[in-house]
Design a protein around this motif. Structure first.
Motif, PDB file in Angstrom:
ATOM      1  N   ARG A 102      34.887  28.238  58.780  1.00  0.00           N
ATOM      2  CA  ARG A 102      35.276  28.205  57.372  1.00  0.00           C
ATOM      3  C   ARG A 102      36.715  27.732  57.329  1.00  0.00           C
ATOM      4  O   ARG A 102      37.620  28.496  57.654  1.00  0.00           O
ATOM      5  N   LEU A 113      39.830  32.631  55.167  1.00  0.00           N
ATOM      6  CA  LEU A 113      39.572  32.960  53.757  1.00  0.00           C
ATOM      7  C   LEU A 113      40.886  33.224  53.024  1.00  0.00           C
ATOM      8  O   LEU A 113      41.941  33.369  53.649  1.00  0.00           O
ATOM      9  N   PHE A 114      40.805  33.356  51.711  1.00  0.00           N
ATOM     10  CA  PHE A 114      41.905  33.778  50.838  1.00  0.00           C
ATOM     11  C   PHE A 114      43.198  32.979  50.994  1.00  0.00           C
ATOM     12  O   PHE A 114      44.274  33.571  51.120  1.00  0.00           O
ATOM     13  N   MET A 160      43.938  34.505  55.346  1.00  0.00           N
ATOM     14  CA  MET A 160      43.351  35.465  56.266  1.00  0.00           C
ATOM     15  C   MET A 160      42.468  34.701  57.244  1.00  0.00           C
ATOM     16  O   MET A 160      41.788  33.753  56.859  1.00  0.00           O
ATOM     17  N   LEU A 166      43.432  42.022  54.419  1.00  0.00           N
ATOM     18  CA  LEU A 166      42.798  41.351  53.284  1.00  0.00           C
ATOM     19  C   LEU A 166      43.783  40.792  52.269  1.00  0.00           C
ATOM     20  O   LEU A 166      44.888  41.281  52.124  1.00  0.00           O
ATOM     21  N   ASN A 167      43.284  39.831  51.527  1.00  0.00           N
ATOM     22  CA  ASN A 167      43.915  39.168  50.371  1.00  0.00           C
ATOM     23  C   ASN A 167      45.422  39.205  50.266  1.00  0.00           C
ATOM     24  O   ASN A 167      45.981  39.982  49.502  1.00  0.00           O
ATOM     25  N   SER A 195      42.563  43.900  46.961  1.00  0.00           N
ATOM     26  CA  SER A 195      42.803  42.879  45.929  1.00  0.00           C
ATOM     27  C   SER A 195      44.078  43.086  45.121  1.00  0.00           C
ATOM     28  O   SER A 195      44.055  43.056  43.892  1.00  0.00           O
ATOM     29  N   ALA A 206      39.030  41.764  42.095  1.00  0.00           N
ATOM     30  CA  ALA A 206      39.630  40.421  42.178  1.00  0.00           C
ATOM     31  C   ALA A 206      40.406  40.035  40.915  1.00  0.00           C
ATOM     32  O   ALA A 206      40.244  38.955  40.373  1.00  0.00           O
ATOM     33  N   ASP A 246      36.248  35.264  42.263  1.00  0.00           N
ATOM     34  CA  ASP A 246      37.595  34.880  42.667  1.00  0.00           C
ATOM     35  C   ASP A 246      38.315  33.962  41.688  1.00  0.00           C
ATOM     36  O   ASP A 246      38.731  32.860  42.041  1.00  0.00           O
ATOM     37  N   LYS A 272      34.726  28.749  48.570  1.00  0.00           N
ATOM     38  CA  LYS A 272      35.022  30.085  48.045  1.00  0.00           C
ATOM     39  C   LYS A 272      36.523  30.345  47.998  1.00  0.00           C
ATOM     40  O   LYS A 272      37.314  29.589  48.553  1.00  0.00           O
ATOM     41  N   THR A 273      36.890  31.451  47.392  1.00  0.00           N
ATOM     42  CA  THR A 273      38.251  31.988  47.285  1.00  0.00           C
ATOM     43  C   THR A 273      39.301  30.913  46.964  1.00  0.00           C
ATOM     44  O   THR A 273      40.223  30.691  47.729  1.00  0.00           O
ATOM     45  N   THR A 288      31.825  41.105  45.228  1.00  0.00           N
ATOM     46  CA  THR A 288      32.910  40.176  45.536  1.00  0.00           C
ATOM     47  C   THR A 288      33.144  40.060  47.040  1.00  0.00           C
ATOM     48  O   THR A 288      32.816  40.962  47.810  1.00  0.00           O
ATOM     49  N   VAL A 289      33.728  38.941  47.438  1.00  0.00           N
ATOM     50  CA  VAL A 289      34.097  38.699  48.829  1.00  0.00           C
ATOM     51  C   VAL A 289      34.999  39.827  49.330  1.00  0.00           C
ATOM     52  O   VAL A 289      34.804  40.375  50.420  1.00  0.00           O
ATOM     53  N   GLU A 290      35.975  40.206  48.494  1.00  0.00           N
ATOM     54  CA  GLU A 290      36.991  41.189  48.879  1.00  0.00           C
ATOM     55  C   GLU A 290      36.366  42.572  49.122  1.00  0.00           C
ATOM     56  O   GLU A 290      36.555  43.175  50.171  1.00  0.00           O
ATOM     57  N   LEU A 333      34.109  42.824  52.134  1.00  0.00           N
ATOM     58  CA  LEU A 333      34.810  42.909  53.417  1.00  0.00           C
ATOM     59  C   LEU A 333      35.243  44.353  53.684  1.00  0.00           C
ATOM     60  O   LEU A 333      35.149  44.842  54.812  1.00  0.00           O
TER      61      LEU A 333
END
Lengths: 423, 180
Positions: A173, A196-197, A210, A240-241, A285, A329, A374, A417-418, B120-122, B125
């Motif tokens: 990804r 991601l993110f 991430m 995360l995020n 988030s 999100a 997202d 995504k994201t 959601t993705v978040e 996870l």
């Protein structure tokens, strides 16, 4: 040069004369908005032959699309209007053959003059001069339309903004980037990992994102100019995020190194500035208010994820969303007026808008859009990019919250995504 | 359904491990001790309390290292929608896994948490990690050294089934054991 009040007067005159804009489906968000007509005249190609003529067509096309995508204007072709019926027109002259990339001898470069005119009277409101190359041709048009938006609307345009996102599936990804109009796609990572993110730093020079390295999540920074990547945090558990502070000097992240997900303020060297939550529940988030005073985040302390708000030091936590059993999100609009987030309605995730005090909930997408996830704001606080699997695979879409129109931004078979919109 | 299948596999595994299937009584080198097939009680065998005592004579850690954990009895666990608490079936599977892990302490595992595509993705996870943590914590409570286990979460990003609908979703809500 014309002063601002005269321009505003012209704008007012224009508003009364424009055709009715398309039906406004989100009337509760703000007053219905009439688009302003702008005539896009064919450019005058003085020299450069058929190649210059092709470049002129590209410029005219980009200018027209940019004006339409702004949500403020309706671009008219010469078949749809002329200088006797419109107040504003874009005209220009292109002189010389376009090189592929920058030329060392500036004098040898072609000259592009783009002008914003007002009629009747044929007054020059804006006159911009460019030395375009093929690889910067679209950017010249984007830059000019941003100038037009600033001049007539009084706020910066978004034609030179870009959107980063994660493309691919399963183990592979990569972070990709695309211009606001869906052109100029670029892959930014090739680390054969799940990434991601991605999120833009406030100056757009870095991306925080991430990534899994050997099965372990971490937060990384990517220099957009060089592609150089470095680790910020690789503590065991979730990373995360990442979300940038408006100053660009620190990040908000959700880490689970203490065994549960908590929100932290993290320095760019991975140093913990402050732990903001202490709770066995999932806290994820996080996102800053545009003034850096408040933080919105998700917590499932009631048994289901909901949006909360707290001060930058973690004090004064209070719940913002009470409708729906699954909210996550959240993102604060750059002008501070709205918060957008994802909520589950039935089997699907949808995008919802609220005021920063939690009131005025408004659903922006419906089940015909399947899952919408997202959301991220454009700097104009009017457009939102989000991922939807409406076509069977997640792709990116841009929504205009004032008119309610949605356009597809990315295409192809691989999931996107994201997304995150640049500043 | 999937969990029942898992349980069935588990019981079958036990049967094989104990060596008490239909074929068990056939001990060719000592005919005097052979027991007629009819006298072997079928039911109690499946519930034999400590069947794994027989395992040590089986494969070695080196053998296991070449196999996927699922091939020698370390089964994936499945979860209910939006849940990360262990079901009774999941606990039984983990108890069997714990015995194997303690038997071969040189083998380490990554417990991956996975979710279905909804949500959601978040949050997925985070939820995936909670699932992995639930599995790890139960294994540790059964005496498996924490150093033998690592956790991670892939949320909804690496589904086992790409379908949509409950049959696919049920397969994707799992804690999966892999080797680092």
């Amino acid at each position: 040069m014309m002063n601002r009040s005269l321009v505003l007067l012209l704008v007012m005159m224009c508003l009364t004369s424009t055709v009715q804009a398309q039906e406004v489906s989100i009337g509760t968000v703000r007053e219905a908005w009439d688009r302003m007509d702008i005539l896009v005249q064919p450019l005058d190609v003085v020299s450069g032959g058929t190649e210059a003529q092709e470049a002129a067509w590209v410029l005219e096309s980009v200018i027209g699309v940019d004006l339409d995508y702004s949500g403020l204007f309706k671009a008219l072709s010469p078949a749809e209007g002329d200088t006797t019926t419109v107040t504003f027109a874009i005209e220009g002259v292109l002189e010389g053959r376009l090189p592929g990339t920058a030329v060392t001898d500036a004098e040898a470069a072609p000259v592009l003059n783009l002008r914003l005119m007002s009629y009747p009277g044929r007054q020059v409101l804006l006159n911009k001069r460019y030395r375009p190359t093929w690889d910067k041709l679209r950017a010249s048009a984007h830059h000019f339309v941003d100038e037009v938006v600033l001049f007539l609307h009084g706020e910066p345009g978004i034609c030179l903004t870009r959107i980063v996102f994660a493309r691919g599936s399963d183990d592979r990804r990569d972070i990709h980037c695309v211009d606001f109009d869906g052109e100029g796609e670029l892959r930014l990572t090739a680390n054969r990992q799940l990434n991601l993110f991605p999120t833009w730093s406030p100056d757009n020079n870095q991306l925080a994102f991430m990534s899994w390295r050997e099965g372990q999540q971490g937060i990384y920074l990517l220099e957009t100019a060089t592609g150089e990547v470095r680790a910020v945090n690789e503590t065991p558990g979730s990373n995360l995020n990442p979300a940038w502070h408006p100053s660009g000097e620190e990040l908000l992240v959700s880490l689970s190194k203490v065994g549960q997900h908590e929100i932290y303020r993290l320095g760019l060297q991975g140093n913990i500035i402050r732990r903001l939550t202490v709770n066995p529940a999932i806290e994820i988030s996080p996102s800053w208010s545009p003034n850096g005073r408040d933080i919105i985040f998700t917590s499932d302390q009631t048994g289901a994820p909901q949006i909360y708000i707290m001060a930058a030091d973690g004090s004064n936590k209070r719940r913002l969303t009470f409708e729906g059993r699954y909210n996550d999100a959240a993102a604060w609009s750059p002008n501070g007026e709205k918060i957008v987030y994802a909520t589950r309605i039935g089997d699907f995730t949808q995008i919802v808008l609220i005021n920063p005090d939690g009131t005025n909930r408004f659903e922006l997408t419906g089940p015909e859009w399947r899952n919408c996830e997202d959301p991220s704001w454009a700097p104009d606080s009017r457009h939102i990019v989000f991922a939807s699997d409406r076509s069977g695979v997640f792709k990116l879409y841009v929504l205009d919250i004032l008119e309610g129109g949605i356009r597809q931004l990315t295409f192809g078979d691989e999931p996107d995504k994201t997304p995150d919109w640049s500043h | 359904m999937i969990r029942k299948l898992g349980l069935l596999m588990f019981i079958l595994g036990l049967l094989l491990a104990v060596g008490c299937g239909k074929d068990a009584p056939v001990v060719v080198d000592d005919p005097t001790t052979s027991i007629p097939m009819e006298t072997v009680p079928e039911e109690p065998v499946a519930e034999e309390p400590e069947p794994v005592d027989v395992v040590p004579s089986g494969p070695t850690a080196e053998d296991y290292a070449r196999m996927a954990p699922q091939e020698y009895g370390i089964e994936d666990l499945f979860f209910a929608f939006d849940e990360y608490t262990l079901s009774t079936e999941a606990m039984m599977l983990l108890e069997a896994s714990a015995r194997i892990m303690k038997e071969h302490s040189v083998l380490t595992y990554v417990i991956e948490g996975h979710c279905d595509e909804r949500g959601t993705v978040e949050y997925n996870l985070a939820l995936g990690e909670k699932r992995a943590i639930a599995a790890r914590d139960y294994l540790v409570s059964l005496g498996v050294p924490a150093s033998q286990l690592r956790i991670t979460s892939y949320g909804e990003e690496r589904p086992f089934s790409n379908g949509h609908g409950e049959s696919a979703w049920a397969l994707n809500r799992r804690a999966h054991f892999s080797r680092p």
